[in-house]
Design a protein around this motif. Sequence first.
Motif, PDB file in Angstrom:
ATOM      1  N   GLN A  43     -12.985  -1.210  -0.258  1.00 25.98           N
ATOM      2  CA  GLN A  43     -12.096  -1.855   0.649  1.00 25.98           C
ATOM      3  C   GLN A  43     -12.587  -1.979   2.250  1.00 25.98           C
ATOM      4  O   GLN A  43     -13.875  -2.069   2.741  1.00 25.98           O
ATOM      5  N   GLY A  44     -12.249  -3.617   2.618  1.00 26.80           N
ATOM      6  CA  GLY A  44     -12.186  -4.411   3.490  1.00 26.80           C
ATOM      7  C   GLY A  44     -10.946  -4.784   3.713  1.00 26.80           C
ATOM      8  O   GLY A  44     -10.160  -4.830   3.895  1.00 26.80           O
ATOM      9  N   GLU A  45     -11.158  -5.758   5.299  1.00 30.49           N
ATOM     10  CA  GLU A  45     -10.242  -6.200   6.056  1.00 30.49           C
ATOM     11  C   GLU A  45     -10.896  -8.003   6.157  1.00 30.49           C
ATOM     12  O   GLU A  45     -12.798  -7.474   7.078  1.00 30.49           O
ATOM     13  N   GLU A  89      -0.718   0.595  11.361  1.00 24.34           N
ATOM     14  CA  GLU A  89      -2.325   0.445  10.741  1.00 24.34           C
ATOM     15  C   GLU A  89      -3.173   1.041   9.530  1.00 24.34           C
ATOM     16  O   GLU A  89      -3.642   0.127   9.004  1.00 24.34           O
ATOM     17  N   TYR A 129     -10.955 -18.709   6.130  1.00 32.66           N
ATOM     18  CA  TYR A 129     -12.044 -19.075   6.118  1.00 32.66           C
ATOM     19  C   TYR A 129     -13.119 -17.801   5.014  1.00 32.66           C
ATOM     20  O   TYR A 129     -13.626 -17.939   5.061  1.00 32.66           O
ATOM     21  N   ARG A 166       0.838  -0.949  -0.147  1.00 30.82           N
ATOM     22  CA  ARG A 166      -0.245   0.000   0.023  1.00 30.82           C
ATOM     23  C   ARG A 166       0.805   1.232   0.143  1.00 30.82           C
ATOM     24  O   ARG A 166       1.038   2.292   0.381  1.00 30.82           O
ATOM     25  N   ARG A 210     -10.695 -11.078   9.327  1.00 30.86           N
ATOM     26  CA  ARG A 210      -9.431 -11.029  10.831  1.00 30.86           C
ATOM     27  C   ARG A 210      -9.569 -12.861  11.265  1.00 30.86           C
ATOM     28  O   ARG A 210     -10.900 -13.305  11.239  1.00 30.86           O
ATOM     29  N   ARG A 220      -4.795  -8.171   0.344  1.00 33.04           N
ATOM     30  CA  ARG A 220      -3.012  -7.915  -0.093  1.00 33.04           C
ATOM     31  C   ARG A 220      -3.075  -8.640   1.525  1.00 33.04           C
ATOM     32  O   ARG A 220      -3.704  -8.435   2.663  1.00 33.04           O
ATOM     33  N   LEU A 275      -5.354 -11.184  16.269  1.00 33.09           N
ATOM     34  CA  LEU A 275      -6.208 -11.754  14.909  1.00 33.09           C
ATOM     35  C   LEU A 275      -5.372 -11.841  13.968  1.00 33.09           C
ATOM     36  O   LEU A 275      -4.468 -10.718  13.434  1.00 33.09           O
ATOM     37  N   ILE A 283     -15.047  -9.878  10.139  1.00 31.81           N
ATOM     38  CA  ILE A 283     -14.825  -8.760   8.503  1.00 31.81           C
ATOM     39  C   ILE A 283     -15.557  -7.864   8.381  1.00 31.81           C
ATOM     40  O   ILE A 283     -16.132  -7.787   9.690  1.00 31.81           O
ATOM     41  N   ASN A 284     -14.995  -6.520   7.739  1.00 29.03           N
ATOM     42  CA  ASN A 284     -15.066  -4.994   8.570  1.00 29.03           C
ATOM     43  C   ASN A 284     -15.179  -4.205   6.520  1.00 29.03           C
ATOM     44  O   ASN A 284     -13.863  -4.778   5.977  1.00 29.03           O
ATOM     45  N   VAL A 285     -16.496  -3.808   5.537  1.00 24.88           N
ATOM     46  CA  VAL A 285     -15.788  -3.378   4.904  1.00 24.88           C
ATOM     47  C   VAL A 285     -16.143  -1.472   5.438  1.00 24.88           C
ATOM     48  O   VAL A 285     -17.176  -1.076   6.039  1.00 24.88           O
ATOM     49  N   GLY A 286     -14.757  -1.084   5.084  1.00 28.57           N
ATOM     50  CA  GLY A 286     -14.376  -0.081   6.033  1.00 28.57           C
ATOM     51  C   GLY A 286     -14.423   1.471   5.123  1.00 28.57           C
ATOM     52  O   GLY A 286     -15.627   2.036   5.398  1.00 28.57           O
TER      53      GLY A 286
END
Lengths: 422, 422, 422, 422
Positions: free
Chosen positions: C288-290, C175, C301, C58, C292, C326, C217, C267-270
């Motif tokens: 964009q999300g993440e 971050e 999973y 990034r 864990r 990523r 996590l 899970i988070n769509v931020g």
Amino acid sequence: MNAKSRSRLIELRRDLHRRPEIGWREFYTTGRIVEELEDIGPDELYVGREIHREERIRPPTDDQLARARERALETGVDEDVLERVADGYTGALAVLERGEGPTVLVRVDIDGLPQSESEDPDHVPAAEGFRSEYGERMHACGHDAHAAIGVGVLEAVAESDFEGTLKVLFQPAEELGAGAASVVGSGHLEDVDSLLAVHVGLDVETGVVIPGIESFLAINGFEATFEGAPAHAGNSPHEGAHAIQALSTAVGNLHAIPRHGDGATRINVGVVEGGTATNIVPESASLQGEVRGATTELRNYVEDHAARVLRSAAEAHDCEVDVSFRDGAPSAECDDTLVDAVSAAAAGRDATVTPDEGDALGGSEDATRLMRAVQRSGGDATYVGFGASNPTGHHTATFDVDEAVIPLAVDTLADMVRALSA
Amino acid sequence: MNAKSRSRLIELRRDLHRRPEIGWREFYTTGRIVEELEDIGPDELYVGREIHREERIRPPTDDQLARARERALETGVDEDVLERVADGYTGALAVLERGEGPTVLVRVDIDGLPQSESEDPDHVPAAEGFRSEYGERMHACGHDAHAAIGVGVLEAVAESDFEGTLKVLFQPAEELGAGAASVVGSGHLEDVDSLLAVHVGLDVETGVVIPGIESFLAINGFEATFEGAPAHAGNSPHEGAHAIQALSTAVGNLHAIPRHGDGATRINVGVVEGGTATNIVPESASLQGEVRGATTELRNYVEDHAARVLRSAAEAHDCEVDVSFRDGAPSAECDDTLVDAVSAAAAGRDATVTPDEGDALGGSEDATRLMRAVQRSGGDATYVGFGASNPTGHHTATFDVDEAVIPLAVDTLADMVRALSA
Amino acid sequence: MNAKSRSRLIELRRDLHRRPEIGWREFYTTGRIVEELEDIGPDELYVGREIHREERIRPPTDDQLARARERALETGVDEDVLERVADGYTGALAVLERGEGPTVLVRVDIDGLPQSESEDPDHVPAAEGFRSEYGERMHACGHDAHAAIGVGVLEAVAESDFEGTLKVLFQPAEELGAGAASVVGSGHLEDVDSLLAVHVGLDVETGVVIPGIESFLAINGFEATFEGAPAHAGNSPHEGAHAIQALSTAVGNLHAIPRHGDGATRINVGVVEGGTATNIVPESASLQGEVRGATTELRNYVEDHAARVLRSAAEAHDCEVDVSFRDGAPSAECDDTLVDAVSAAAAGRDATVTPDEGDALGGSEDATRLMRAVQRSGGDATYVGFGASNPTGHHTATFDVDEAVIPLAVDTLADMVRALSA
Amino acid sequence: MNAKSRSRLIELRRDLHRRPEIGWREFYTTGRIVEELEDIGPDELYVGREIHREERIRPPTDDQLARARERALETGVDEDVLERVADGYTGALAVLERGEGPTVLVRVDIDGLPQSESEDPDHVPAAEGFRSEYGERMHACGHDAHAAIGVGVLEAVAESDFEGTLKVLFQPAEELGAGAASVVGSGHLEDVDSLLAVHVGLDVETGVVIPGIESFLAINGFEATFEGAPAHAGNSPHEGAHAIQALSTAVGNLHAIPRHGDGATRINVGVVEGGTATNIVPESASLQGEVRGATTELRNYVEDHAARVLRSAAEAHDCEVDVSFRDGAPSAECDDTLVDAVSAAAAGRDATVTPDEGDALGGSEDATRLMRAVQRSGGDATYVGFGASNPTGHHTATFDVDEAVIPLAVDTLADMVRALSA
């Protein structure tokens, strides 16, 4: 029409209203109609299997037939008639032969809907004691009045100077989009010169006649069953594939299929069912729905999108889906000559004759299959509407018709039939 | 255990496996267990209503009872027993009185699940001919083995030098989160010094004993019924309020309730149903589900969110919603002293004794109600797990247990019971 | 620590708090830290590009760099330092060489977050005048305090009798899950015997020290861009493929990915963005999300499910989607020997030493990359937490730390470092 | 029209096509038009603020104005004109006074759209070198041709024997549903006897003229901002209120608002934006969209549903939402007399004159505000369409018009204007 005939037809309508039956199971209904027809004495009377080809859309299950037969027996249907319809081929066709002249077919439909009727005291059938006696069954689209009108027209024409052949078709299973299709292959339509399909209500007031409704939407039904994988919802939800989540994703996206710029489209998921217990990730879930369009192309647009939405909703939740669309009804056009003829006849009856009110109707009708079949054989067809001041919309729990429509429609239709033989 | 007892218990387990019954309707199951118990001859034997207070969670409907009774009769249940459970209070409690000493309660549960069992030839019950004979019913959580173990423990202790009182509780309706609650008010728990609740399977291999499982999730069930407005799906969809769209919006958002940073939570919508016909905007739709949490607080977090999601989904589609949550089971803690005692007894049996494997279990159990009740009265409680090499997860169509767990659990539990009287 | 050092470090923390900078753009921050370090006079001082390998996760855009540089110039950053970091390789590494002995690395991170800080007068930075001066930028995770602690530790150890090598790493871009990865390839870690990564806050009160946090996590980030087809929203919505509908379907289903029975997942769509005008069916939309998980397997999973959900949401709306995940950070384990050593040192400082509080932390940290790298080279690593009575959660607008944690952490870490050389 | 005029107008259209500008920022566009008008020499020429009342719908921000002004300067706009429009009141009105006679207003609009233009070599502007030079900006609705036609009409009528007053209005900000509203209060409409609003394209081939389009949908725009609560997405997702989940729930349900049985409705969420970082539960998210209906009532039906959906989506995710609807455009009816007059004039020009093709158009137009204003003052109004064989739909990346429409429309409109003075 004289007062006696009028009373008898209203009584017939109320009797049928009390015992609404779902398509392909109109056992009591067919029996009661046949009884009335035999009193009039048509030249020929075809019942049940005799008016259908063998292959049917959405035939009933054995269980459904058994339960319907049992109930019909309890209500005292003539056992001979019951036998003729017991395999689920229902409805009847009465024929009057009155010498040389055109063959005119008047088509009415006779089935009810799977919904509960209102108990509200402002609802006339509740107030006057002829509310549906069957739970989750209701005549919420006026087909009870249609049946009475069909009987009345046969009687009125029989007593008139009509020259030609009149057929009155009491068609079953219209609400299933099924009844007309098997009549098409039965051989009863090939000689028809003029077809008059009939509907009452239509959110139009009593006294108004629409001689040629053209705004029926093309329609197809569909069913989808999602198959996922069960799992213990507490200790291993990750091992499941959640069929109800897949179904819900589908429902949301189906109703959000883009509107079409070229005309009206519809989609409705009308029935869902799924899962077995709260602590099991549901393995299976199914839905039933329908798509409509102002034209066949518009209906197909919705259908194509729906198929894709169903597949992708399954994929989102790692499920399989089995999707089937079934033939519904196409759109159809009324023949101008016939519209003009019935329009002139209606004008003589003190009715307010109006042209088609267009998109506002927006329903679908499998009568369009009959219309197309007659037109293919060289005949003309139209779809005639009779306003009946219905207090609430079709398919609602408080739907009702102003019974004054019955004698009015009978007289006007009889005039129309006679005008066609002139 | 001798070979004869072993064969008899395995035969019993297989017989129950063939006839799985849903909670509050374990008619054949209770009858069969009582038959076995009478052979052993306990000092007291309570059946059905005698082990419950009157008020119950999720009682069965009259229709469900009638159908279950009819089926039970066909399978030859003792009519006397059937009479005692026919109102839907099922299960039994056998008591051995062997002089002065502590009162020990061994609790097993006996109900099946509403799902279909696999026909795969690799699935032992299918291969060996004891697959469920009832459609949409299955012992997919090992309660058939539990019942056999309960019978075995009574017999083994009866033949031993145990001093004190042994109660073996054959509890119904565990899967409904219902059976334990009404036993709590029955008066049978107040004198219990030590409670051993039992479960087999747990994705752990045969030979492993977990002397004190603490990782049960607190659980509550819920139901929601959406009421909208029906309309003709073709000509006036705008007049409807679509209950199935509301339901689907709810399902999506319920499963998307944020995870909690403090520990495990669960939510599952397990059952949905709605609508009557494809051409009617559906007026009514309902769902059933459950919420769980590693603690009561975490469960309540999910419950609060779920209530809000259900209300707002109704509002989005102009529907009303009726939501009810019902008491499930709390979490509970095992008493260290008791855990140590049973752990020592298990160690003497050549078992691999392991501490609680924690979150990985993640199920819920209404045994926690019994544990809390015994602890409130001053007794100790623990929840004992016996690995059984289950090939696939609990609540799946191919769940099965290694039957070797039955004699192992009987012997080990009998040792534990005797150790407590020493 | 003497009062003067204490004041200076608090002043430093407040100065950094006023000017929070996003990862890879910590220009003012790096400059300010270097200034402090030069006052102390380490044996070596690496700045910017010198502590990173070339390839980065990034990296910033040219525009972002230009704007950040401009702002930094206005705040008077030393131009020489600015030049060394201007290409976006930020951070610094100070080295003390004090003869023979082990090499200890203390790692702190220095970046801020893209969110607005509260103006509430109860929020200490607002009340005391050191609230963020930059809109949409905030030190909401305590990295401002981390930087001050890093400086303090270097100073304290420099003045002590420590024998060995101390490295203090001021790591950027934590971050973004990016900063640690490029330090790993820089050559500065190979000789490290003991790594102490540091964090303050953690919803734990001041005075508590956690010597070895293991509950981070595993994390990965993802981006998805939906490409549909534009159309006039009024006259031809049917010709479009609605990228925002696809995105919304994805968001709902991503958050509804089933929880996992084996442990925590997230899970988070931020971030979302899409479309250009209200009257155009949107052609493009991105999110964009993440994801864990408590372990790498659990994270994978969620990632696998997410990829499928994104694809199917695109398909549902006839769009294409480009998905990329990523590398984030793995989970890591602290070495018991090192945990014991730092635990003993902390106990000497009147701190309440507690073991890892486990799931309650639930964050992720790219320090785990450094820990794994050091462990691969044969060193030991631990992650040390210092409670700081934070009034509200990390990443919220009113997050703050009790500044008393700064001297406490400096003193305790210095003790730990010295203890490792003994 | 002579070849020279024709070339000049096509050159003008292509020049404007290269530099599309969003509503209220048509700086280059207004400057270029004014330049052409001054060559013709109208009796009066009003620019910018002079044709608007003060209050505007959707005024631009200062930032937007600054950037647009800067770009305009670079393209060499006359600085005097730029000054007159620099505050964002754009557009122009040219007046020809030719003695006694009626006052006729021809209205064209001039703004572009925020979308990218195709680079496909089959796209004429790309092939012939006049593709948009601005990223994310395009004349995708033909307003570039409109401007050229307006200039041409002024010139043609100026050279004719017309008696009366001709006003040509170059209206800005049509795509924002904003430009017409402030012209209504400007005082320029009160004396208008006949208003001719103009549009080209319409998916109709070149040579076809529609003298009175009535099928414009009523439209309103809306914006909604969801405010939730931020939280660390890893360690405390439960403390957040997820604004992007709320937004997504809204998007799905907005597009699933039931179709209306009485006529066409539309809804489009065209723009979304939300969140700041992948590891923060997003606190804020916003969307922009529009609702349309064949009548004001139908539009209001969608608007009412949309407001409820937005509120309930916020509630589902514990967010607040701020919703605002802004005045768009009503529907309008063309005056028969005027339609007949222009129809006759068009027939003289070898054009194929067809009546309104109805629902197939389905767009919206703020010209309806001008039409209603003129009608309120006692004048007549119509909306005239000129087919232009557009290869793909309006608002798509490959939209284009057949430039032959420019001379044809100029000549026909000039004939119409002259016919009205006869």
